[in-house]
Scaffold this motif. Structure first.
Motif, mmCIF file in Angstrom:
data_model
loop_
_atom_site.group_PDB
_atom_site.id
_atom_site.type_symbol
_atom_site.label_atom_id
_atom_site.label_comp_id
_atom_site.label_asym_id
_atom_site.label_seq_id
_atom_site.Cartn_x
_atom_site.Cartn_y
_atom_site.Cartn_z
ATOM 1 N N CYS A 160 5.443 5.068 6.797
ATOM 2 C CA CYS A 160 6.159 4.986 5.524
ATOM 3 C C CYS A 160 6.503 3.545 5.165
ATOM 4 C CB CYS A 160 7.426 5.840 5.592
ATOM 5 S SG CYS A 160 7.090 7.614 5.653
ATOM 6 N N ARG A 161 6.799 2.729 6.155
ATOM 7 C CA ARG A 161 7.134 1.327 5.912
ATOM 8 C C ARG A 161 5.902 0.526 5.492
ATOM 9 N NH1 ARG A 161 8.629 -1.897 11.173
ATOM 10 N NH2 ARG A 161 6.427 -1.378 11.477
ATOM 11 N N ASP A 162 4.728 0.911 6.013
ATOM 12 C CA ASP A 162 3.529 0.089 5.848
ATOM 13 C C ASP A 162 2.509 0.692 4.885
ATOM 14 O OD1 ASP A 162 4.659 -1.613 7.710
ATOM 15 O OD2 ASP A 162 3.556 -0.753 9.400
ATOM 16 N N ILE A 163 2.952 1.518 3.954
ATOM 17 C CA ILE A 163 2.018 2.179 3.034
ATOM 18 C C ILE A 163 1.128 1.161 2.318
ATOM 19 C CG2 ILE A 163 1.844 3.492 0.879
ATOM 20 C CD1 ILE A 163 4.291 5.069 1.768
ATOM 21 N N HIS A 164 1.730 0.100 1.808
ATOM 22 C CA HIS A 164 0.971 -0.898 1.045
ATOM 23 C C HIS A 164 -0.057 -1.603 1.926
ATOM 24 C CE1 HIS A 164 0.046 -3.963 -1.923
ATOM 25 N NE2 HIS A 164 0.311 -4.900 -1.027
ATOM 26 N N GLU A 165 0.388 -2.096 3.092
ATOM 27 C CA GLU A 165 -0.522 -2.820 3.988
ATOM 28 C C GLU A 165 -1.663 -1.921 4.470
ATOM 29 O OE1 GLU A 165 2.708 -2.717 4.162
ATOM 30 O OE2 GLU A 165 3.532 -4.745 4.325
ATOM 31 N N ASP A 166 -1.350 -0.670 4.782
ATOM 32 C CA ASP A 166 -2.390 0.246 5.254
ATOM 33 C C ASP A 166 -3.399 0.556 4.148
ATOM 34 O OD1 ASP A 166 -1.420 0.484 7.849
ATOM 35 O OD2 ASP A 166 -0.084 2.129 7.341
ATOM 36 N N ALA A 167 -2.907 0.701 2.917
ATOM 37 C CA ALA A 167 -3.804 1.004 1.802
ATOM 38 C C ALA A 167 -4.823 -0.104 1.587
ATOM 39 C CB ALA A 167 -3.003 1.246 0.530
ATOM 40 N N LEU A 168 -4.410 -1.345 1.830
ATOM 41 C CA LEU A 168 -5.339 -2.469 1.698
ATOM 42 C C LEU A 168 -6.475 -2.371 2.704
ATOM 43 C CD1 LEU A 168 -2.799 -5.423 1.183
ATOM 44 C CD2 LEU A 168 -4.209 -4.306 -0.555
ATOM 45 N N ARG A 169 -6.237 -1.643 3.804
ATOM 46 C CA ARG A 169 -7.270 -1.422 4.824
ATOM 47 C C ARG A 169 -7.958 -0.072 4.647
ATOM 48 N NH1 ARG A 169 -3.761 -3.431 10.125
ATOM 49 N NH2 ARG A 169 -4.116 -5.669 9.853
ATOM 50 N N GLU A 170 -7.771 0.534 3.496
ATOM 51 C CA GLU A 170 -8.346 1.855 3.189
ATOM 52 C C GLU A 170 -7.831 2.936 4.138
ATOM 53 O OE1 GLU A 170 -12.508 1.852 1.394
ATOM 54 O OE2 GLU A 170 -12.637 0.234 2.889
ATOM 55 N N ARG A 171 -6.534 2.859 4.436
ATOM 56 C CA ARG A 171 -5.899 3.867 5.281
ATOM 57 C C ARG A 171 -4.762 4.519 4.504
ATOM 58 N NH1 ARG A 171 -5.192 0.157 10.756
ATOM 59 N NH2 ARG A 171 -7.421 -0.219 11.160
ATOM 60 N N ILE A 172 -4.964 5.774 4.106
ATOM 61 C CA ILE A 172 -3.938 6.537 3.405
ATOM 62 C C ILE A 172 -3.458 7.623 4.359
ATOM 63 C CG2 ILE A 172 -3.349 7.918 1.372
ATOM 64 C CD1 ILE A 172 -4.109 5.065 0.690
ATOM 65 N N TYR A 173 -2.325 7.365 5.006
ATOM 66 C CA TYR A 173 -1.799 8.331 5.981
ATOM 67 C C TYR A 173 -0.938 9.409 5.321
ATOM 68 C CZ TYR A 173 -3.254 4.901 9.476
ATOM 69 O OH TYR A 173 -3.995 4.039 10.261
ATOM 70 N N ILE A 174 -0.506 9.187 4.078
ATOM 71 C CA ILE A 174 0.268 10.200 3.373
ATOM 72 C C ILE A 174 -0.634 11.417 3.160
ATOM 73 C CG2 ILE A 174 1.557 10.759 1.284
ATOM 74 C CD1 ILE A 174 2.889 8.618 2.957
ATOM 75 N N PRO A 175 -0.246 12.595 3.661
ATOM 76 C CA PRO A 175 -1.115 13.779 3.519
ATOM 77 C C PRO A 175 -1.410 14.107 2.057
ATOM 78 C CG PRO A 175 0.619 14.192 5.128
ATOM 79 C CD PRO A 175 0.962 12.889 4.457
ATOM 80 N N GLN A 176 -2.662 14.431 1.763
ATOM 81 C CA GLN A 176 -3.066 14.765 0.399
ATOM 82 C C GLN A 176 -2.332 15.989 -0.125
ATOM 83 O OE1 GLN A 176 -5.679 12.789 -1.417
ATOM 84 N NE2 GLN A 176 -4.779 11.513 0.184
ATOM 85 N N THR A 177 -1.916 16.882 0.783
ATOM 86 C CA THR A 177 -1.201 18.088 0.365
ATOM 87 C C THR A 177 0.198 17.781 -0.166
ATOM 88 O OG1 THR A 177 -0.579 18.414 2.695
ATOM 89 C CG2 THR A 177 -2.448 19.684 1.861
ATOM 90 N N LEU A 178 0.709 16.586 0.086
ATOM 91 C CA LEU A 178 2.015 16.194 -0.435
ATOM 92 C C LEU A 178 1.907 15.482 -1.778
ATOM 93 C CD1 LEU A 178 3.906 14.858 2.735
ATOM 94 C CD2 LEU A 178 3.992 17.133 1.702
ATOM 95 N N LEU A 179 0.665 15.335 -2.258
ATOM 96 C CA LEU A 179 0.427 14.614 -3.503
ATOM 97 C C LEU A 179 -0.112 15.563 -4.557
ATOM 98 C CD1 LEU A 179 -1.353 11.534 -1.898
ATOM 99 C CD2 LEU A 179 1.026 11.623 -2.662
#
Length: 290
Positions: A160-179
């Motif tokens: 949750c803290r690193d959403i932005h940094e992870d997204a830059l590496r093409e890593r979306i850990y937030i489950p798609q079912t929550l979106l």
């Protein structure tokens, strides 16, 4: 051995401010062992995060996994981990599961649902909790699942803290079912950011449940280990609390706790430790649902 331990302690102090702070409550021998474990886990993580070639990174991680299976390695850090595992009776299978989880990060990451995320958190963090147990003096197997829960809670906080940094590496850990709308790349529109923030809030609340449950496992730890892990747990939880107070607006800057905040939280924790029976009365682990 002394040189390897000193290098490991330097790595711990440089890359894990929170646990380095909490380790003050451990004896030198235990701190050295914790640092050696952290050094191995950090080296594995760095292969996935810092390597320029995915093929080479995958090859290196597979090589470490084979070394763990064989029980020997020419790599200094892996060899030291195997020695540590022998000294402390650490389950090497947990380390191999860690490697499997880290290898998932070599490809673009999309978490389908919360169960997939829970499994990932177990692989990359719950396993670390398992490996920490014998180092910290755990002798009762009832404590193991509590350790897994703490590892998973900390990993959710990191995610949750690193959403932005992870997204830059093409890593979306937030489950798609929550979106409401699937996001497979870094969110750039205001609507997407707010949707990710709402999902982030749900994960942090889930992390809080895991933190609370994990604290029941502290009753199985010797005193110094109990204090250290409670401090580390509360400080990590505080990161999520600060993010929640910001309405999970992660794009406004990385959240962290200052040294003064760490000291204040630690003093409060120490005052509550002695009067709360949950830290002293052992309770069998009970599974819950996501």
């Amino acid at each position: 051995m002394i040189k390897r331990a000193e290098i490991a302690k330097d790595t711990l102090q440089k890359h894990s401010k929170t646990f380095s702070f909490a380790s003050f409550f451990l004896g030198d021998e235990t701190v050295n062992k914790v640092a050696r474990l952290y050094s191995f886990c950090r080296a594995v993580d760095d292969i996935a995060d810092e390597g320029e070639c995915i093929g080479i990174a995958r090859k290196n991680l597979n090589s470490i996994s084979k070394d763990l299976e064989l029980g020997m390695s020419s790599n200094e850090i892996t060899s030291d981990f195997l020695l540590l595992a022998s000294e402390c009776n650490i389950d090497v299978h947990a380390a191999r599961e860690l490697l499997e989880g880290v290898m998932c990060d070599l490809d673009p990451v999309i978490m389908i649902d919360e169960q997939a995320l829970d499994h990932y958190c177990y692989q990359v963090a719950g396993t670390v909790g398992l490996m920490m147990c014998p180092i910290l003096g755990v002798t009762d197997s009832n404590a193991l699942m509590y350790a897994c829960d703490l590892g998973k809670a900390m990993q959710l906080t990191n995610i949750c803290r690193d959403i932005h940094e992870d997204a830059l590496r093409e890593r979306i850990y937030i489950p798609q079912t929550l979106l409401q709308v699937g996001i497979t790349k870094e969110p750039t529109k205001k609507k997407e950011e707010m949707e990710m923030a709402r999902a982030c809030q749900k994960l942090l609340l889930r992390a809080d449940i895991l933190y609370e449950k994990a604290e029941l496992g502290l009753a199985y730890l010797p005193l110094r280990s109990k204090i250290c892990i409670l401090v580390a747990s509360r400080l990590y939880k505080a990161i999520g609390t600060k993010l929640l107070k910001k309405n999970c607006r992660y794009w406004e800057g990385r959240v962290f706790t200052t040294r003064s905040e760490k000291i204040i939280l630690t003093v409060r924790m120490l005052l509550s430790l002695w009067v709360n029976p949950k830290f002293w009365i052992k309770k069998p682990y009970a599974k819950d649902k996501m």
